[in-house]
Design an enzyme around this catalytic site. Structure first.
Site, PDB file in Angstrom:
ATOM      1  N   CYS A  71     103.608  -5.677   8.534  1.00 21.24           N
ATOM      2  CA  CYS A  71     102.562  -5.026   7.752  1.00 21.24           C
ATOM      3  C   CYS A  71     103.168  -3.987   6.818  1.00 21.24           C
ATOM      4  CB  CYS A  71     101.597  -4.351   8.728  1.00 21.24           C
ATOM      5  SG  CYS A  71     100.422  -3.275   7.957  1.00 21.24           S
ATOM      6  N   CYS A  77     100.296   3.926   8.982  1.00 21.89           N
ATOM      7  CA  CYS A  77      99.073   3.717   9.749  1.00 21.89           C
ATOM      8  C   CYS A  77      99.297   4.151  11.193  1.00 21.89           C
ATOM      9  CB  CYS A  77      98.711   2.237   9.682  1.00 21.89           C
ATOM     10  SG  CYS A  77      97.355   1.777  10.743  1.00 21.89           S
ATOM     11  N   CYS A  80      99.851   0.674  14.662  1.00 21.86           N
ATOM     12  CA  CYS A  80     101.015   0.016  15.275  1.00 21.86           C
ATOM     13  C   CYS A  80     102.225   0.923  15.215  1.00 21.86           C
ATOM     14  CB  CYS A  80     101.376  -1.253  14.513  1.00 21.86           C
ATOM     15  SG  CYS A  80     100.096  -2.499  14.546  1.00 21.86           S
ATOM     16  N   CYS A 159      95.022  -6.071   8.126  1.00 24.24           N
ATOM     17  CA  CYS A 159      95.645  -5.677   9.383  1.00 24.24           C
ATOM     18  C   CYS A 159      95.958  -6.943  10.170  1.00 24.24           C
ATOM     19  CB  CYS A 159      94.685  -4.784  10.156  1.00 24.24           C
ATOM     20  SG  CYS A 159      95.198  -4.509  11.846  1.00 24.24           S
ATOM     21  N   GLN A 304      86.717  -5.366  26.550  1.00 22.69           N
ATOM     22  CA  GLN A 304      88.169  -5.411  26.314  1.00 22.69           C
ATOM     23  C   GLN A 304      88.460  -5.993  24.933  1.00 22.69           C
ATOM     24  OE1 GLN A 304      90.576  -4.252  28.253  1.00 22.69           O
ATOM     25  NE2 GLN A 304      89.593  -3.968  30.248  1.00 22.69           N
ATOM     26  N   GLU A 354      78.475   2.153  36.394  1.00 23.90           N
ATOM     27  CA  GLU A 354      78.893   2.432  35.014  1.00 23.90           C
ATOM     28  C   GLU A 354      78.009   3.535  34.437  1.00 23.90           C
ATOM     29  OE1 GLU A 354      81.032   1.412  32.395  1.00 23.90           O
ATOM     30  OE2 GLU A 354      79.733   2.658  31.151  1.00 23.90           O
ATOM     31  N   CYS A 425      94.461   1.696  32.024  1.00 24.30           N
ATOM     32  CA  CYS A 425      94.944   1.599  30.645  1.00 24.30           C
ATOM     33  C   CYS A 425      95.848   2.783  30.316  1.00 24.30           C
ATOM     34  CB  CYS A 425      93.784   1.507  29.668  1.00 24.30           C
ATOM     35  SG  CYS A 425      92.591   2.820  29.842  1.00 24.30           S
TER      36      CYS A 425
HETATM   37  N1  SAH Z   1      85.721  -2.853  33.700  1.00 26.32           N
HETATM   38  C1  SAH Z   1      85.127  -2.918  32.393  1.00 26.32           C
HETATM   39  C2  SAH Z   1      85.087  -1.586  31.655  1.00 26.32           C
HETATM   40  C3  SAH Z   1      86.336  -0.752  31.679  1.00 26.32           C
HETATM   41  S1  SAH Z   1      86.388   0.589  30.514  1.00 26.32           S
HETATM   42  C4  SAH Z   1      85.803  -3.979  31.565  1.00 26.32           C
HETATM   43  O1  SAH Z   1      86.915  -4.424  31.847  1.00 26.32           O
HETATM   44  O2  SAH Z   1      85.194  -4.435  30.588  1.00 26.32           O
HETATM   45  C5  SAH Z   1      85.868   1.953  31.422  1.00 26.32           C
HETATM   46  C6  SAH Z   1      84.381   2.066  31.566  1.00 26.32           C
HETATM   47  O3  SAH Z   1      84.121   3.241  32.335  1.00 26.32           O
HETATM   48  C7  SAH Z   1      83.611   2.240  30.269  1.00 26.32           C
HETATM   49  O4  SAH Z   1      82.603   1.261  30.226  1.00 26.32           O
HETATM   50  C8  SAH Z   1      83.012   3.651  30.361  1.00 26.32           C
HETATM   51  O5  SAH Z   1      81.743   3.749  29.768  1.00 26.32           O
HETATM   52  C9  SAH Z   1      82.923   3.847  31.857  1.00 26.32           C
HETATM   53  N2  SAH Z   1      82.925   5.225  32.378  1.00 26.32           N
HETATM   54  C10 SAH Z   1      83.522   6.316  31.858  1.00 26.32           C
HETATM   55  N3  SAH Z   1      83.395   7.370  32.693  1.00 26.32           N
HETATM   56  C11 SAH Z   1      82.694   6.936  33.767  1.00 26.32           C
HETATM   57  C12 SAH Z   1      82.271   7.570  34.985  1.00 26.32           C
HETATM   58  N4  SAH Z   1      82.521   8.834  35.237  1.00 26.32           N
HETATM   59  N5  SAH Z   1      81.609   6.802  35.875  1.00 26.32           N
HETATM   60  C13 SAH Z   1      81.347   5.493  35.622  1.00 26.32           C
HETATM   61  N6  SAH Z   1      81.732   4.857  34.499  1.00 26.32           N
HETATM   62  C14 SAH Z   1      82.396   5.568  33.574  1.00 26.32           C
END
Ligand code: SAH
Length: 495
Positions: A71, A77, A80, A159, A304, A354, A425
């Site tokens: 790129c 940027c 990356c 991108c 994701q 969640e 992550c």
């Molecule tokens: N397991 C899912 C989401 C992972 S990302 C997947 O793989 O798609 C992390 C998630 O945690 C997000 O959706 C975010 O909104 C949520 N989150 C953040 N803080 C939180 C909390 N204190 N309790 C519950 N969920 C939470």
């Protein structure tokens, strides 16, 4: 050593942020865009006591791992940071990040970090982009990505991490702004209308969603439009965003377009999305599929970004969960129920937790459209809700970068599941949290990084912890001495 000195360095390490590190006279220098193995001539840009920063003037001998960035704006940027490194080297680098964090932050050395599972084609993998919109020095409307550490917009129309449709859609939007006099948001004074554009595509279905994040008053906009039909919202919005109906007609023609929405956000902070979205064309959600499961996704829900690797990630999590069909499983931080529904195929019962209500609406609906009846979902903070759930055999956690809340760890340890699958992550917070689980009697069985974010320094890791002594209920708040006292007492009693 002084600022502006010219020095020669051999890069012998990389920082977690992807800068090369070279050593000279007992000091470490961080050199942006350098790769391990490079011999470089640099200018010193900053000097501290034991370390400094330097910028490349000349690559005297390139590393064998150095490649030509694909790129044109890769250096400016903020997206990356690893484009000048071969993919094999990138994967080794990421394995090292996980190994170092576990060792330095968690004091964990006795576990093998598996080689990172990479992609066959580590480009164009992202299903989502959030483009900031702004004006350049000549006053022209532009879009792109923020530069590293600043909010300068670097124009980036092609991108290589994103989908081909991004450019098509963004150019339609910029063209429409130009012809209708619709202003771009100006962070400096909080004026202007269009702040960001979110584009997301379901790779398995081809469905696309666009959400315009607009500098509109949230409360007024909600009051005015929420109760209206999609058609009436659009005509009403014309007063606030001149020509919006025409834009919607134009981008509605892009192949795969399924949902167009706006998200009002007038708060002068970095959060991109507003609190809610209003659909102005098509559906509220797009559908995507991972493995055999279909998912409805709304603009605000987390999903994701790399669908190819997400399948690998979830399959690894499922394998680590070791389900036989008898288990009660919690999926904490479950988003739209992605991992929960994967697990539900093999578990007796899954409880998902969640914090974002829209995501739980998606999760419940996703269970329904896949005819999954053994998954139940709760809105709330994991740390508040886990106490109210029935006991669990396996707990899966997938928290955001900041990792697990102390109270959440406490409860998990008290519930004492046989296995914990930690999807992370950020391996720094993973390391911190693993330490706590290890201190509470858990054993780290497997650590598997999966490359979800090629060309960037981010690493996703799946980790399996097992409770070899499933009946030990050790409170985390104890310090280590008290902990050893209890172990000794237990051992004495068992004799
Ligand atoms: N397991 C899912 C989401 C992972 S990302 C997947 O793989 O798609 C992390 C998630 O945690 C997000 O959706 C975010 O909104 C949520 N989150 C953040 N803080 C939180 C909390 N204190 N309790 C519950 N969920 C939470």
């Amino acid at each position: 050593m002084n600022k502006n000195d010219i020095i020669e360095l051999v890069i012998d390490d990389m920082s977690v942020e992807g800068a090369g590190i070279g050593h000279l006279d007992g000091m470490a220098f961080f050199v942006k865009d350098a790769v391990t193995g490079d011999k470089v001539r640099c200018v010193v840009t900053k000097v501290k006591k034991t370390y400094g920063y330097a910028a490349i003037r000349e690559i005297m001998e390139p590393s064998k791992d150095r490649v030509e960035p694909r790129c044109a704006v890769s250096k400016r940027c903020g997206g990356c940071t690893l484009q000048a490194m071969s993919y094999e080297a990138e994967l080794r680098f990421k394995q090292n990040i996980v190994r170092n964090n576990l060792k330095k932050i968690g004091g964990i050395t006795d576990v093998e970090i598996q080689p990172v599972i990479g992609m066959n084609n580590p480009w164009n993998y992202r299903n989502k982009a959030q483009f900031p919109v702004g004006i350049d020095k000549e006053g022209k409307n532009i879009y792109g990505f923020f530069a590293a550490r600043t909010h300068d917009i670097i124009p980036a129309s092609d991108c290589h991490l994103g989908i081909a449709e991004n450019r098509e859609i963004m150019e339609l939007i910029i063209g429409w702004m130009n012809s209708h006099g619709v202003s771009a948001y100006d962070e400096a004074d909080g004026t202007g209308l269009i702040r960001h554009v979110l584009i997301r595509k379901g790779f398995a279905t081809g469905q696309i969603m666009v959400c315009l994040i607009c500098n509109l008053d949230e409360e007024n906009t909600r009051e005015e439009f929420e109760a209206l039909s999609v058609k009436d919202r659009l005509s009403g919005l014309e007063k606030k965003i001149a020509g919006i109906s025409e834009l919607v007609k134009t981008i509605g023609k892009v192949t795969g377009m399924t949902s167009i929405s706006i998200s009002p956000n007038s708060i002068r902070e970095n959060t991109i999305m507003g609190e809610y979205t209003l659909t102005i064309w098509g559906k509220d959600v797009i559908v995507d599929r991972i493995g055999d499961i279909s998912y409805e996704i709304s603009p605000l829900a987390f999903y994701q970004v790399n669908p190819v690797q997400t399948k690998v990630l979830y399959e690894t999590a499922l394998e680590y969960a070791g389900l036989t069909g008898d288990e009660v499983v919690w999926d904490l931080y479950c988003g739209i129920g992605t991992i929960s529904l994967f697990l539900a195929q093999k578990a007796k019962k899954v409880y998902g937790v969640e914090i974002i209500p829209d995501a739980i609406t998606n999760a419940r609906r996703n269970a329904e459209i896949n005819n999954i009846t053994n998954a139940e979902f709760f809105v709330g903070a994991a740390e508040d809700i886990v106490d109210t759930l029935p006991s669990s055999d396996v707990i899966v956690v997938d928290p955001p970068r900041k990792g697990l809340d102390e109270r959440c760890i406490d409860t998990i340890v008290r519930v004492s599941p046989k296995r914990i699958v930690y999807v992370s992550c950020d391996s720094a917070t993973l390391a911190r949290d693993l330490r706590q689980f290890v201190d509470a009697g858990y054993t780290i069985e497997k650590v598997q990084p999966v490359d979800q974010f090629s060309k960037t320094c981010h690493v996703e890791t799946v980790c399996l912890l097992s409770n070899r002594k499933a009946d030990s209920h050790i409170k985390l708040s104890l310090d280590m001495d008290e902990y050893y006292d209890i172990i000794e007492k237990e051992q004495a009693e068992n004799k």
